[in-house]
Design a protein around this motif. Structure first.
Motif, PDB file in Angstrom:
ATOM      1  N   ALA A   1      -2.206  16.714  -4.033  1.00 36.70           N
ATOM      2  CA  ALA A   1      -3.312  17.221  -3.209  1.00 36.70           C
ATOM      3  C   ALA A   1      -4.624  16.854  -3.889  1.00 36.70           C
ATOM      4  CB  ALA A   1      -3.208  18.735  -3.031  1.00 36.70           C
ATOM      5  N   TRP A   2      -5.696  16.760  -3.103  1.00 35.00           N
ATOM      6  CA  TRP A   2      -7.006  16.409  -3.656  1.00 35.00           C
ATOM      7  C   TRP A   2      -8.084  16.869  -2.693  1.00 35.00           C
ATOM      8  CZ3 TRP A   2      -3.065  12.978  -2.604  1.00 35.00           C
ATOM      9  CH2 TRP A   2      -3.160  12.268  -1.394  1.00 35.00           C
ATOM     10  N   ASN A   3      -9.323  16.888  -3.196  1.00 35.39           N
ATOM     11  CA  ASN A   3     -10.425  17.337  -2.345  1.00 35.39           C
ATOM     12  C   ASN A   3     -11.161  16.154  -1.734  1.00 35.39           C
ATOM     13  OD1 ASN A   3     -11.931  16.391  -4.512  1.00 35.39           O
ATOM     14  ND2 ASN A   3     -12.815  18.383  -5.048  1.00 35.39           N
ATOM     15  N   ALA A   4     -12.216  16.444  -0.969  1.00 31.32           N
ATOM     16  CA  ALA A   4     -12.913  15.401  -0.208  1.00 31.32           C
ATOM     17  C   ALA A   4     -13.529  14.318  -1.089  1.00 31.32           C
ATOM     18  CB  ALA A   4     -13.976  16.045   0.685  1.00 31.32           C
ATOM     19  N   PRO A   5     -14.185  14.648  -2.235  1.00 31.46           N
ATOM     20  CA  PRO A   5     -14.715  13.557  -3.073  1.00 31.46           C
ATOM     21  C   PRO A   5     -13.638  12.604  -3.595  1.00 31.46           C
ATOM     22  CG  PRO A   5     -15.759  15.641  -3.636  1.00 31.46           C
ATOM     23  CD  PRO A   5     -14.634  15.962  -2.699  1.00 31.46           C
ATOM     24  N   VAL A   6     -12.456  13.137  -3.956  1.00 31.11           N
ATOM     25  CA  VAL A   6     -11.367  12.254  -4.386  1.00 31.11           C
ATOM     26  C   VAL A   6     -10.896  11.408  -3.208  1.00 31.11           C
ATOM     27  CG1 VAL A   6      -9.005  12.164  -5.274  1.00 31.11           C
ATOM     28  CG2 VAL A   6     -10.634  13.793  -6.234  1.00 31.11           C
ATOM     29  N   ASP A   7     -10.849  12.015  -2.022  1.00 31.37           N
ATOM     30  CA  ASP A   7     -10.430  11.261  -0.846  1.00 31.37           C
ATOM     31  C   ASP A   7     -11.396  10.108  -0.564  1.00 31.37           C
ATOM     32  OD1 ASP A   7      -8.386  11.321   1.372  1.00 31.37           O
ATOM     33  OD2 ASP A   7     -10.217  11.293   2.569  1.00 31.37           O
ATOM     34  N   ALA A   8     -12.691  10.361  -0.794  1.00 30.26           N
ATOM     35  CA  ALA A   8     -13.674   9.297  -0.595  1.00 30.26           C
ATOM     36  C   ALA A   8     -13.412   8.133  -1.539  1.00 30.26           C
ATOM     37  CB  ALA A   8     -15.083   9.847  -0.806  1.00 30.26           C
ATOM     38  N   LEU A   9     -12.975   8.439  -2.766  1.00 30.27           N
ATOM     39  CA  LEU A   9     -12.621   7.375  -3.699  1.00 30.27           C
ATOM     40  C   LEU A   9     -11.356   6.638  -3.265  1.00 30.27           C
ATOM     41  CD1 LEU A   9     -13.225   8.958  -7.224  1.00 30.27           C
ATOM     42  CD2 LEU A   9     -14.485   7.071  -6.193  1.00 30.27           C
ATOM     43  N   LEU A  10     -10.335   7.406  -2.860  1.00 29.78           N
ATOM     44  CA  LEU A  10      -9.067   6.789  -2.474  1.00 29.78           C
ATOM     45  C   LEU A  10      -9.222   5.896  -1.249  1.00 29.78           C
ATOM     46  CD1 LEU A  10      -6.584   9.771  -3.002  1.00 29.78           C
ATOM     47  CD2 LEU A  10      -6.976   7.815  -4.501  1.00 29.78           C
ATOM     48  N   ARG A  11     -10.179   6.203  -0.402  1.00 28.22           N
ATOM     49  CA  ARG A  11     -10.374   5.374   0.798  1.00 28.22           C
ATOM     50  C   ARG A  11     -10.845   3.974   0.446  1.00 28.22           C
ATOM     51  NH1 ARG A  11     -12.845  10.030   3.146  1.00 28.22           N
ATOM     52  NH2 ARG A  11     -14.903   9.059   2.888  1.00 28.22           N
ATOM     53  N   THR A  12     -11.360   3.789  -0.776  1.00 28.52           N
ATOM     54  CA  THR A  12     -11.809   2.456  -1.179  1.00 28.52           C
ATOM     55  C   THR A  12     -10.677   1.620  -1.765  1.00 28.52           C
ATOM     56  OG1 THR A  12     -12.447   3.120  -3.438  1.00 28.52           O
ATOM     57  CG2 THR A  12     -14.085   3.442  -1.688  1.00 28.52           C
ATOM     58  N   MET A  13      -9.476   2.202  -1.898  1.00 32.56           N
ATOM     59  CA  MET A  13      -8.345   1.425  -2.407  1.00 32.56           C
ATOM     60  C   MET A  13      -7.904   0.417  -1.353  1.00 32.56           C
ATOM     61  SD  MET A  13      -5.974   4.245  -4.383  1.00 32.56           S
ATOM     62  CE  MET A  13      -5.043   2.979  -5.266  1.00 32.56           C
ATOM     63  N   PRO A  14      -7.609  -0.821  -1.739  1.00 33.53           N
ATOM     64  CA  PRO A  14      -7.156  -1.811  -0.756  1.00 33.53           C
ATOM     65  C   PRO A  14      -5.902  -1.365  -0.017  1.00 33.53           C
ATOM     66  CG  PRO A  14      -7.710  -2.855  -2.844  1.00 33.53           C
ATOM     67  CD  PRO A  14      -7.740  -1.376  -3.082  1.00 33.53           C
ATOM     68  N   GLU A  15      -4.931  -0.792  -0.751  1.00 35.42           N
ATOM     69  CA  GLU A  15      -3.718  -0.281  -0.130  1.00 35.42           C
ATOM     70  C   GLU A  15      -3.484   1.135  -0.630  1.00 35.42           C
ATOM     71  OE1 GLU A  15      -0.409  -2.807  -0.750  1.00 35.42           O
ATOM     72  OE2 GLU A  15      -1.347  -4.575   0.129  1.00 35.42           O
ATOM     73  N   ARG A  16      -3.512   2.089   0.278  1.00 35.32           N
ATOM     74  CA  ARG A  16      -3.356   3.481  -0.137  1.00 35.32           C
ATOM     75  C   ARG A  16      -1.885   3.750  -0.480  1.00 35.32           C
ATOM     76  NH1 ARG A  16      -7.212   8.109   2.010  1.00 35.32           N
ATOM     77  NH2 ARG A  16      -6.226   9.945   1.114  1.00 35.32           N
ATOM     78  N   PRO A  17      -1.605   4.252  -1.676  1.00 33.51           N
ATOM     79  CA  PRO A  17      -0.199   4.462  -2.078  1.00 33.51           C
ATOM     80  C   PRO A  17       0.430   5.646  -1.363  1.00 33.51           C
ATOM     81  CG  PRO A  17      -1.676   5.320  -3.744  1.00 33.51           C
ATOM     82  CD  PRO A  17      -2.539   4.619  -2.734  1.00 33.51           C
ATOM     83  N   SER A  18       1.752   5.656  -1.350  1.00 32.65           N
ATOM     84  CA  SER A  18       2.489   6.767  -0.747  1.00 32.65           C
ATOM     85  C   SER A  18       3.833   6.885  -1.461  1.00 32.65           C
ATOM     86  CB  SER A  18       2.702   6.535   0.754  1.00 32.65           C
ATOM     87  OG  SER A  18       3.449   5.345   0.971  1.00 32.65           O
ATOM     88  N   GLY A  19       4.552   7.963  -1.166  1.00 28.17           N
ATOM     89  CA  GLY A  19       5.879   8.158  -1.732  1.00 28.17           C
ATOM     90  C   GLY A  19       5.843   8.210  -3.245  1.00 28.17           C
ATOM     91  N   GLU A  20       6.813   7.563  -3.897  1.00 25.03           N
ATOM     92  CA  GLU A  20       6.904   7.594  -5.354  1.00 25.03           C
ATOM     93  C   GLU A  20       5.757   6.858  -6.029  1.00 25.03           C
ATOM     94  OE1 GLU A  20      10.831   6.218  -6.457  1.00 25.03           O
ATOM     95  OE2 GLU A  20      11.498   8.304  -6.620  1.00 25.03           O
ATOM     96  N   ASP A  21       5.052   5.986  -5.280  1.00 29.09           N
ATOM     97  CA  ASP A  21       3.923   5.264  -5.868  1.00 29.09           C
ATOM     98  C   ASP A  21       2.683   6.152  -5.984  1.00 29.09           C
ATOM     99  OD1 ASP A  21       5.596   3.138  -5.916  1.00 29.09           O
ATOM    100  OD2 ASP A  21       4.571   1.980  -4.355  1.00 29.09           O
ATOM    101  N   LEU A  22       2.691   7.305  -5.336  1.00 33.92           N
ATOM    102  CA  LEU A  22       1.548   8.218  -5.405  1.00 33.92           C
ATOM    103  C   LEU A  22       1.682   9.052  -6.677  1.00 33.92           C
ATOM    104  CD1 LEU A  22      -0.965   8.869  -3.792  1.00 33.92           C
ATOM    105  CD2 LEU A  22       0.296  10.655  -2.612  1.00 33.92           C
ATOM    106  N   ASN A  23       1.585   8.362  -7.792  1.00 33.55           N
ATOM    107  CA  ASN A  23       1.779   8.939  -9.113  1.00 33.55           C
ATOM    108  C   ASN A  23       0.712   8.359 -10.031  1.00 33.55           C
ATOM    109  OD1 ASN A  23       3.024   8.431 -12.003  1.00 33.55           O
ATOM    110  ND2 ASN A  23       4.077  10.223 -11.181  1.00 33.55           N
ATOM    111  N   VAL A  24       0.032   9.219 -10.786  1.00 33.19           N
ATOM    112  CA  VAL A  24      -1.103   8.767 -11.590  1.00 33.19           C
ATOM    113  C   VAL A  24      -0.692   7.720 -12.614  1.00 33.19           C
ATOM    114  CG1 VAL A  24      -2.907   9.512 -13.181  1.00 33.19           C
ATOM    115  CG2 VAL A  24      -2.293  10.972 -11.242  1.00 33.19           C
ATOM    116  N   VAL A  25       0.462   7.891 -13.261  1.00 33.60           N
ATOM    117  CA  VAL A  25       0.895   6.914 -14.274  1.00 33.60           C
ATOM    118  C   VAL A  25       1.253   5.587 -13.612  1.00 33.60           C
ATOM    119  CG1 VAL A  25       2.393   6.517 -16.256  1.00 33.60           C
ATOM    120  CG2 VAL A  25       1.809   8.858 -15.606  1.00 33.60           C
ATOM    121  N   TRP A  26       1.960   5.656 -12.507  1.00 36.03           N
ATOM    122  CA  TRP A  26       2.326   4.429 -11.793  1.00 36.03           C
ATOM    123  C   TRP A  26       1.078   3.659 -11.379  1.00 36.03           C
ATOM    124  CZ3 TRP A  26       6.620   1.662 -10.925  1.00 36.03           C
ATOM    125  CH2 TRP A  26       6.568   0.683  -9.933  1.00 36.03           C
ATOM    126  N   LEU A  27       0.094   4.358 -10.829  1.00 34.48           N
ATOM    127  CA  LEU A  27      -1.132   3.701 -10.389  1.00 34.48           C
ATOM    128  C   LEU A  27      -1.911   3.132 -11.567  1.00 34.48           C
ATOM    129  CD1 LEU A  27      -2.329   6.237  -7.668  1.00 34.48           C
ATOM    130  CD2 LEU A  27      -1.310   3.981  -7.303  1.00 34.48           C
TER     131      LEU A  27
END
Length: 278
Positions: free
Chosen positions: A135-161
Motif C-alpha cells: 500500500a502507498w499514499n498519493a505522493p508515492v503513487d505519483a512517483l510510481l506513475r512515472t515508471m515505464p512499466e508498473r510492476p505487479s504480483g511478485e515483482d511488486l517487491n522493493v528488493v526485486w525492483l
C-alpha cells in the motif's frame, strides 16, 4: 535486553500451552464431559489425541523438556487448542519457527491507510517483512506513475525492483550503497524466517536473475533498520534529500509503514509539495 535462552523459551512454551489448554472447554473441543469431571479445560491426553502426538511427548513439551518441534505439530496443536492468529504466531515464535505466510493478499487496515494519507505530502508506503510493497499514499503513487512499466504480483517487491528496475537505479543517487544496505536488511530478516517459503522463493529468484544481488547476498552482511536519510533524483524536481523512518504495525507484525519526509519549510518539503500537486 538479552535474548532468552533455549531453556527459558521451552519453559515459556510449556506455560503458554498449559494456559491455552485450560481455556478450551470440553464442549468447544467436541468432548462430552462426564459427571465427575473436575478439569475446567482440556486434559493433556485430550490435547495430545487431537494433535496426533503421544501423551508422554506432549507432557514433556509442557514441562519444557522437548528440543525442537516441527511446524506440522505446532499447527496441529494450534488447531487442537483453538488458537487465534496472534496466539498461533506467538506459539511459533516461542518454538523458534518463522510465522506462516498470511493467506492471500495482505490486508491493510483502514487505520493504516488513514495514516498514509495523514502524512502527505510526505512519501509513505507499507511493506511486509519480505519487503513486498502492499500500500502507498498519493505522493508515492505519483512517483510510481512515472515508471515505464508498473510492476505487479511478485515483482511488486522493493528488493526485486532495486535490482531489476532501471527506473529505481535512476532515482537513487547512491544506488550501490542502497542496494547493499537493502540486501543486508533482507538477510537480517531472513535469519528470523528460516524455512519460510516466501523468503526462500524471493531469494532464489533474485540469486538466479541478478549477479549484483548474488554478490551482495553471498557477502553475508547483515544490518538492522536505522532511521537515516537518502538522496533521490527526480526528472522535474532535481535531487532531493529526505529523512526516513519505519513504524511497525502492532496488530500485524508482518507489516511496517516506511515514511520519507522533509523538515517543514525546507527545500525538500517544497519539492514534496510540488510532487503531491502533480
Amino acid at each position: 535486553m538479552p535474548a532468552p535462552t533455549a531453556g527459558a523459551r521451552r519453559r515459556e512454551l510449556g506455560a503458554f500451552l498449559r494456559s491455552r489448554r485450560g481455556r478450551v472447554t470440553p464442549q468447544e473441543a467436541g468432548i462430552v464431559p462426564g459427571p465427575r469431571r473436575r478439569t475446567p479445560g482440556l486434559r493433556r491426553e485430550e490435547v495430545a489425541a487431537a494433535a496426533g502426538v503421544s501423551l508422554t511427548w506432549y507432557t514433556w513439551l509442557e514441562q519444557g523438556r522437548v528440543n525442537g518441534v516441527s511446524r506440522q505439530v505446532l499447527d496441529s496443536l494450534a488447531r487442537a487448542l483453538r488458537l487465534g492468529d496472534a496466539e498461533h504466531r506467538h506459539l511459533l515464535e516461542l518454538a523458534g519457527e518463522p510465522a506462516a505466510e498470511p493467506p492471500g493478499p495482505a490486508t491493510v487496515t483502514r487505520e493504516v491507510r488513514d495514516l498514509l494519507a495523514m502524512v502527505e505530502p510526505n512519501l509513505a508506503h507499507v511493506v511486509t517483512r519480505r519487503f513486498d510493497l502492499v500500500a502507498w499514499n498519493a505522493p508515492v503513487d505519483a512517483l510510481l506513475r512515472t515508471m515505464p512499466e508498473r510492476p505487479s504480483g511478485e515483482d511488486l517487491n522493493v528488493v526485486w525492483l532495486m535490482f531489476h528496475s532501471a527506473w529505481m537505479r535512476e532515482r537513487f543517487a547512491e544506488w550501490e550503497a542502497e542496494a547493499r544496505w537493502l540486501t543486508a536488511l533482507l538477510r537480517n530478516e531472513a535469519a528470523r524466517q528460516v524455512g519460510n517459503p516466501g523468503f526462500e522463493r524471493l531469494v532464489a529468484r533474485l540469486t538466479a536473475t541478478s549477479p549484483r544481488f548474488r554478490e551482495f547476498w553471498e557477502s553475508h552482511d547483515i544490518t538492522p533498520f536505522t532511521p537515516s536519510e537518502r538522496r533521490f533524483r527526480h526528472p522535474d524536481l532535481g535531487e532531493v534529500t529526505l529523512r526516513y523512518m519505519k513504524i511497525n504495525v502492532e496488530n500485524d507484525p508482518d507489516q511496517s509503514v516506511l515514511v520519507h519526509y522533509a523538515p517543514p519549510g525546507s527545500p525538500a518539503a517544497e519539492a514534496l509539495a510540488r510532487l503531491s500537486r502533480a
